[in-house]
Design a protein around this motif. Structure first.
Motif, PDB file in Angstrom:
ATOM      1  N   VAL A 114       0.814  -1.218   0.000  1.00  0.00           N
ATOM      2  CA  VAL A 114       0.000   0.000   0.000  1.00  0.00           C
ATOM      3  C   VAL A 114       0.849   1.270   0.000  1.00  0.00           C
ATOM      4  O   VAL A 114       0.514   2.234  -0.698  1.00  0.00           O
ATOM      5  CB  VAL A 114      -0.974  -0.002   1.204  1.00  0.00           C
ATOM      6  CG1 VAL A 114      -1.680   1.345   1.354  1.00  0.00           C
ATOM      7  CG2 VAL A 114      -1.997  -1.124   1.065  1.00  0.00           C
ATOM      8  N   PHE A 115       1.925   1.303   0.772  1.00  0.00           N
ATOM      9  CA  PHE A 115       2.646   2.557   1.007  1.00  0.00           C
ATOM     10  C   PHE A 115       3.930   2.728   0.207  1.00  0.00           C
ATOM     11  O   PHE A 115       4.620   3.735   0.375  1.00  0.00           O
ATOM     12  CB  PHE A 115       2.949   2.710   2.497  1.00  0.00           C
ATOM     13  CG  PHE A 115       1.714   2.775   3.352  1.00  0.00           C
ATOM     14  CD1 PHE A 115       0.724   3.718   3.092  1.00  0.00           C
ATOM     15  CD2 PHE A 115       1.536   1.896   4.402  1.00  0.00           C
ATOM     16  CE1 PHE A 115      -0.416   3.790   3.872  1.00  0.00           C
ATOM     17  CE2 PHE A 115       0.392   1.963   5.195  1.00  0.00           C
ATOM     18  CZ  PHE A 115      -0.583   2.904   4.931  1.00  0.00           C
ATOM     19  N   THR A 116       4.285   1.762  -0.623  1.00  0.00           N
ATOM     20  CA  THR A 116       5.497   1.897  -1.436  1.00  0.00           C
ATOM     21  C   THR A 116       5.159   1.608  -2.897  1.00  0.00           C
ATOM     22  O   THR A 116       4.113   1.033  -3.193  1.00  0.00           O
ATOM     23  CB  THR A 116       6.595   0.910  -0.984  1.00  0.00           C
ATOM     24  OG1 THR A 116       6.258  -0.411  -1.408  1.00  0.00           O
ATOM     25  CG2 THR A 116       6.822   0.952   0.529  1.00  0.00           C
ATOM     26  N   PRO A 117       6.057   1.963  -3.791  1.00  0.00           N
ATOM     27  CA  PRO A 117       5.831   1.639  -5.205  1.00  0.00           C
ATOM     28  C   PRO A 117       6.309   0.222  -5.572  1.00  0.00           C
ATOM     29  O   PRO A 117       6.541  -0.065  -6.741  1.00  0.00           O
ATOM     30  CB  PRO A 117       6.645   2.717  -5.935  1.00  0.00           C
ATOM     31  CG  PRO A 117       7.756   3.050  -4.997  1.00  0.00           C
ATOM     32  CD  PRO A 117       7.175   2.893  -3.614  1.00  0.00           C
ATOM     33  N   ALA A 118       6.417  -0.660  -4.573  1.00  0.00           N
ATOM     34  CA  ALA A 118       6.900  -2.023  -4.828  1.00  0.00           C
ATOM     35  C   ALA A 118       5.982  -2.785  -5.775  1.00  0.00           C
ATOM     36  O   ALA A 118       6.428  -3.650  -6.528  1.00  0.00           O
ATOM     37  CB  ALA A 118       7.054  -2.782  -3.518  1.00  0.00           C
ATOM     38  N   SER A 131      -5.485 -12.389   6.034  1.00  0.00           N
ATOM     39  CA  SER A 131      -5.094 -11.228   6.835  1.00  0.00           C
ATOM     40  C   SER A 131      -4.306 -10.221   6.008  1.00  0.00           C
ATOM     41  O   SER A 131      -4.356  -9.025   6.267  1.00  0.00           O
ATOM     42  CB  SER A 131      -4.290 -11.652   8.063  1.00  0.00           C
ATOM     43  OG  SER A 131      -5.145 -12.258   9.011  1.00  0.00           O
ATOM     44  N   VAL A 132      -3.585 -10.687   5.006  1.00  0.00           N
ATOM     45  CA  VAL A 132      -2.901  -9.755   4.104  1.00  0.00           C
ATOM     46  C   VAL A 132      -3.947  -8.942   3.356  1.00  0.00           C
ATOM     47  O   VAL A 132      -3.855  -7.712   3.273  1.00  0.00           O
ATOM     48  CB  VAL A 132      -1.969 -10.498   3.115  1.00  0.00           C
ATOM     49  CG1 VAL A 132      -1.374  -9.519   2.107  1.00  0.00           C
ATOM     50  CG2 VAL A 132      -0.874 -11.246   3.854  1.00  0.00           C
ATOM     51  N   GLU A 133      -4.952  -9.618   2.829  1.00  0.00           N
ATOM     52  CA  GLU A 133      -6.014  -8.925   2.084  1.00  0.00           C
ATOM     53  C   GLU A 133      -6.799  -7.984   2.999  1.00  0.00           C
ATOM     54  O   GLU A 133      -7.114  -6.854   2.623  1.00  0.00           O
ATOM     55  CB  GLU A 133      -6.926  -9.966   1.430  1.00  0.00           C
ATOM     56  CG  GLU A 133      -6.182 -10.770   0.394  1.00  0.00           C
ATOM     57  CD  GLU A 133      -6.696 -12.181   0.181  1.00  0.00           C
ATOM     58  OE1 GLU A 133      -6.370 -12.751  -0.874  1.00  0.00           O
ATOM     59  OE2 GLU A 133      -7.400 -12.718   1.054  1.00  0.00           O
ATOM     60  N   MET A 134      -7.092  -8.443   4.206  1.00  0.00           N
ATOM     61  CA  MET A 134      -7.777  -7.605   5.192  1.00  0.00           C
ATOM     62  C   MET A 134      -6.932  -6.370   5.504  1.00  0.00           C
ATOM     63  O   MET A 134      -7.439  -5.240   5.537  1.00  0.00           O
ATOM     64  CB  MET A 134      -8.032  -8.420   6.462  1.00  0.00           C
ATOM     65  CG  MET A 134      -8.640  -7.645   7.614  1.00  0.00           C
ATOM     66  SD  MET A 134      -8.650  -8.605   9.162  1.00  0.00           S
ATOM     67  CE  MET A 134      -6.916  -8.546   9.625  1.00  0.00           C
ATOM     68  N   ALA A 135      -5.645  -6.566   5.724  1.00  0.00           N
ATOM     69  CA  ALA A 135      -4.751  -5.463   6.071  1.00  0.00           C
ATOM     70  C   ALA A 135      -4.627  -4.457   4.935  1.00  0.00           C
ATOM     71  O   ALA A 135      -4.574  -3.244   5.179  1.00  0.00           O
ATOM     72  CB  ALA A 135      -3.373  -6.012   6.464  1.00  0.00           C
ATOM     73  N   LYS A 165      -5.670   1.002   3.436  1.00  0.00           N
ATOM     74  CA  LYS A 165      -6.189   1.924   2.423  1.00  0.00           C
ATOM     75  C   LYS A 165      -7.409   2.691   2.921  1.00  0.00           C
ATOM     76  O   LYS A 165      -7.888   3.595   2.251  1.00  0.00           O
ATOM     77  CB  LYS A 165      -6.562   1.161   1.150  1.00  0.00           C
ATOM     78  CG  LYS A 165      -5.359   0.658   0.363  1.00  0.00           C
ATOM     79  CD  LYS A 165      -5.725   0.041  -0.944  1.00  0.00           C
ATOM     80  CE  LYS A 165      -6.281   0.993  -1.951  1.00  0.00           C
ATOM     81  NZ  LYS A 165      -5.508   2.189  -2.261  1.00  0.00           N
ATOM     82  N   GLY A 166      -7.944   2.312   4.071  1.00  0.00           N
ATOM     83  CA  GLY A 166      -9.119   2.973   4.624  1.00  0.00           C
ATOM     84  C   GLY A 166     -10.427   2.450   4.065  1.00  0.00           C
ATOM     85  O   GLY A 166     -11.482   3.051   4.267  1.00  0.00           O
TER      86      GLY A 166
END
Length: 188
Positions: A60-64, A136-140, A145-146
């Protein structure tokens, strides 16, 4: 990919540690062994969820992850977490059982662990089953992302899927395994 990394890397996956934790509880039948099992479960589950949030944060927070792939991850995340508590619970039972069966069979894989893990995790995806750690990855992702509140994440996804995985991977599988080994264990 996560299942392959965790299992082949000999890390601990929450739904993977059923036999080594549950059968001693069945043999000892003591509060001490039950609390030891619950402590291990809590530690492993917490570590798995922290890892899920770390990966989601990377996404979510990087351009990876390229934007077009990230859009697909978000769509998949909405599908995985948006089916409702009851459906998530029932779809988690087979996933818990499949992972427990995988771990039970892995020592006999004779160097074919990669293919065994791939086949069993494909069954989870093909059946559209829910798994607490992968999910949990999908949930996170959605939480970061809100798009998903903590209350909805916990009540509509996390707790029902956790309960279903425990029933499939622990209750059902442990009873099957217990039936196979109980006569071989010393009487207490």
């Amino acid at each position: 990919l996560g299942f392959l990394i965790v299992i082949l890397g000999r890390m601990q996956l929450f739904t993977e540690n059923t036999i080594t934790t549950d059968l001693p509880v069945m043999v000892a039948r003591s509060w001490r062994s039950l609390f030891a099992m619950l402590r291990l479960w809590g530690t492993v589950l917490a570590a798995n969820v922290i890892g899920a949030f770390a990966i989601a944060g990377l996404f979510v927070f990087t351009p990876a992850i390229p934007a077009d792939i990230m859009a697909s991850i978000v769509d998949l995340s909405h599908h995985a977490t948006g089916m409702g508590a009851s459906q998530g619970f029932w779809r988690a039972i087979p996933a818990g059982l499949i992972v427990a069966l995988l771990v039970w069979m892995l020592p006999q894989a004779d160097g074919q662990g990669f293919l065994l893990i791939l086949a069993f995790t494909w069954l989870i995806a093909a059946g559209d089953f829910t798994h607490i750690v992968a999910g949990s990855v999908e949930m996170a992702v959605l939480m970061l992302k809100g798009d998903l509140s903590v209350v909805s994440a916990v009540n509509e996804f996390f707790l029902p899927v956790l309960a279903g995985n425990i029933i499939g991977g622990t209750v059902i599988f442990t009873l099957m395994a217990w039936g196979q080994v109980r006569d071989e264990l010393p009487a207490t």
